[in-house]
Design an enzyme around this catalytic site. Structure first.
Site, PDB file in Angstrom:
ATOM      1  N   HIS A   1      -7.381   2.624   3.408  1.00 39.38           N
ATOM      2  CA  HIS A   1      -7.238   3.391   4.650  1.00 39.38           C
ATOM      3  C   HIS A   1      -8.598   3.578   5.352  1.00 39.38           C
ATOM      4  CE1 HIS A   1      -3.276   4.553   3.088  1.00 39.38           C
ATOM      5  NE2 HIS A   1      -3.015   5.197   4.203  1.00 39.38           N
TER       6      HIS A   1
ATOM      7  N   GLU B   1      -2.362   9.254   7.625  1.00 40.36           N
ATOM      8  CA  GLU B   1      -0.897   9.084   7.554  1.00 40.36           C
ATOM      9  C   GLU B   1      -0.189  10.002   8.556  1.00 40.36           C
ATOM     10  OE1 GLU B   1       1.192   6.954   5.812  1.00 40.36           O
ATOM     11  OE2 GLU B   1      -0.620   5.833   5.353  1.00 40.36           O
TER      12      GLU B   1
ATOM     13  N   ASP C   1       0.866  -1.192   0.000  1.00 35.19           N
ATOM     14  CA  ASP C   1       0.000   0.000   0.000  1.00 35.19           C
ATOM     15  C   ASP C   1       0.897   1.235   0.000  1.00 35.19           C
ATOM     16  OD1 ASP C   1      -2.332   1.599   0.100  1.00 35.19           O
ATOM     17  OD2 ASP C   1      -2.159   1.787   2.269  1.00 35.19           O
ATOM     18  N   SER C   2       0.305   2.366  -0.363  1.00 31.30           N
ATOM     19  CA  SER C   2       1.059   3.614  -0.305  1.00 31.30           C
ATOM     20  C   SER C   2       1.434   3.952   1.143  1.00 31.30           C
ATOM     21  CB  SER C   2       0.204   4.751  -0.871  1.00 31.30           C
ATOM     22  OG  SER C   2      -0.980   4.847  -0.109  1.00 31.30           O
TER      23      SER C   2
ATOM     24  N   CYS D   1      -4.209  -1.462  -2.235  1.00 30.09           N
ATOM     25  CA  CYS D   1      -4.337  -0.024  -2.452  1.00 30.09           C
ATOM     26  C   CYS D   1      -5.239   0.157  -3.665  1.00 30.09           C
ATOM     27  CB  CYS D   1      -2.944   0.561  -2.717  1.00 30.09           C
ATOM     28  SG  CYS D   1      -2.967   2.305  -3.165  1.00 30.09           S
TER      29      CYS D   1
ATOM     30  N   CYS E   1     -11.031   2.632  -0.505  1.00 29.76           N
ATOM     31  CA  CYS E   1      -9.649   2.972  -0.174  1.00 29.76           C
ATOM     32  C   CYS E   1      -9.321   2.157   1.070  1.00 29.76           C
ATOM     33  CB  CYS E   1      -9.526   4.465   0.125  1.00 29.76           C
ATOM     34  SG  CYS E   1      -7.938   4.928   0.849  1.00 29.76           S
TER      35      CYS E   1
END
Ligand code: DGL
Length: 270
Positions: free
Chosen positions: A196, A162, A7-8, A70, A194
């Site tokens: 997240h 993040e 994932d990012s 992601c 997403c």
């Protein structure tokens, strides 16, 4: 044998946790490209190049199969990677299709023509790049007809997560849900597009109301990976050790991951 999960940032840990519950003996190597997150505001070329670099890093760990946990990379880069870049002995899979199969009540590999499904009004919450790609609508149109999708680009949410700022993330989620409801007052289902966003799932559910079914990807992806490995056991790769890698600052990323996942996670430098 080890499978790579990319994932990012820390969002893909929601998928990793579900995979660990479903396949407890499978070693997993996680890579978060925290140094370059968020991806959701980048160009498709940029996302392609960053994702390829991350996947190569996971191949070097003995992970012949990498899951792009992601949506942004799955939406903006995966098709191009599969068509032009992934060698024959490796596999890169995304997180979009298992979610759409669940929404459209399909089994894996059911390629029959699109048909009417129970759900008609779907709210999609995703990053600006995922929404702009229209990959969700494209995959949905292969399988279902008559589904009205209203997509909300949720600017800022990944950034807030993040940065470890739960209060800001919550406020942003509520304002994005309000914005969507002005255009689609009564969605039947909401897709958290997403990885997240499951970290804020209770806020999404609360803002949407109890009558909206919230689809979150982690368990669906874990189930589909288990199914894939039964069909292709040789794709489990040569790595034997589970680990967490980051391109960012390992200490800061470990703290954030521990805060959001509510268990101790220790990252090392990629
Ligand atoms: N977790 C990523 C996704 O599923 C976040 C993308 C980003 O870095 O903006 O889309």
């Amino acid at each position: 044998m080890a499978v790579g999960v990319f994932d990012s940032g820390i969002g893909g840990l929601t998928v990793l946790d579900a995979v660990t519950r479903r396949l407890p003996d499978l070693p997993l190597v996680y890579l978060g490209d925290n140094a370059h997150a968020p991806y959701g505001v980048r160009t498709h070329d940029d996302i392609f190049n960053l994702t390829c670099a991350a996947v190569e890093r996971l191949w070097a760990e003995g992970c012949d199969l990498v899951i792009l946990a992601c949506n942004t990379a799955s939406a903006a880069a995966l098709k191009r990677m599969q068509e032009t870049w992934v060698p024959k002995d490796k596999r890169v899979l995304g997180v979009f299709v298992p979610m759409i199969e669940a929404l459209t009540e399909r089994q894996w590999g059911d390629n029959s023509p699109p048909r009417e499904v129970a759900v008609r009004h779907v709210a999609l919450f995703a990053t600006p790049a995922t929404v702009a790609s229209r990959a969700f609508q494209r995959e949905l149109a292969f399988r279902a007809i008559g589904v009205d999708v209203e997509a909300q680009p949720c600017g800022g949410v990944v950034d807030a997560i993040e940065q470890g700022d739960e209060i800001l993330a919550e406020a942003l989620v509520r304002s994005h849900v309000e914005a969507l409801k002005r255009r689609m007052p009564h969605p039947q289902a909401a897709v958290l597009g997403c990885t997240h966003y499951p970290l804020m799932e209770s806020t999404f559910q609360d803002a949407l109301g109890d009558d909206v079914k919230v689809y979150s990807q982690a368990n669906l992806v874990a189930e589909s990976l288990a199914d894939y490995l039964i069909r292709r056991p040789e794709m489990q790769g040569t790595g034997t050790e589970s680990k967490f890698l980051t391109t960012g600052d390992p200490k800061a990323v470990s703290n954030k991951a521990t805060q959001f996942l509510r268990r101790r996670i220790t990252f090392e430098a990629a």
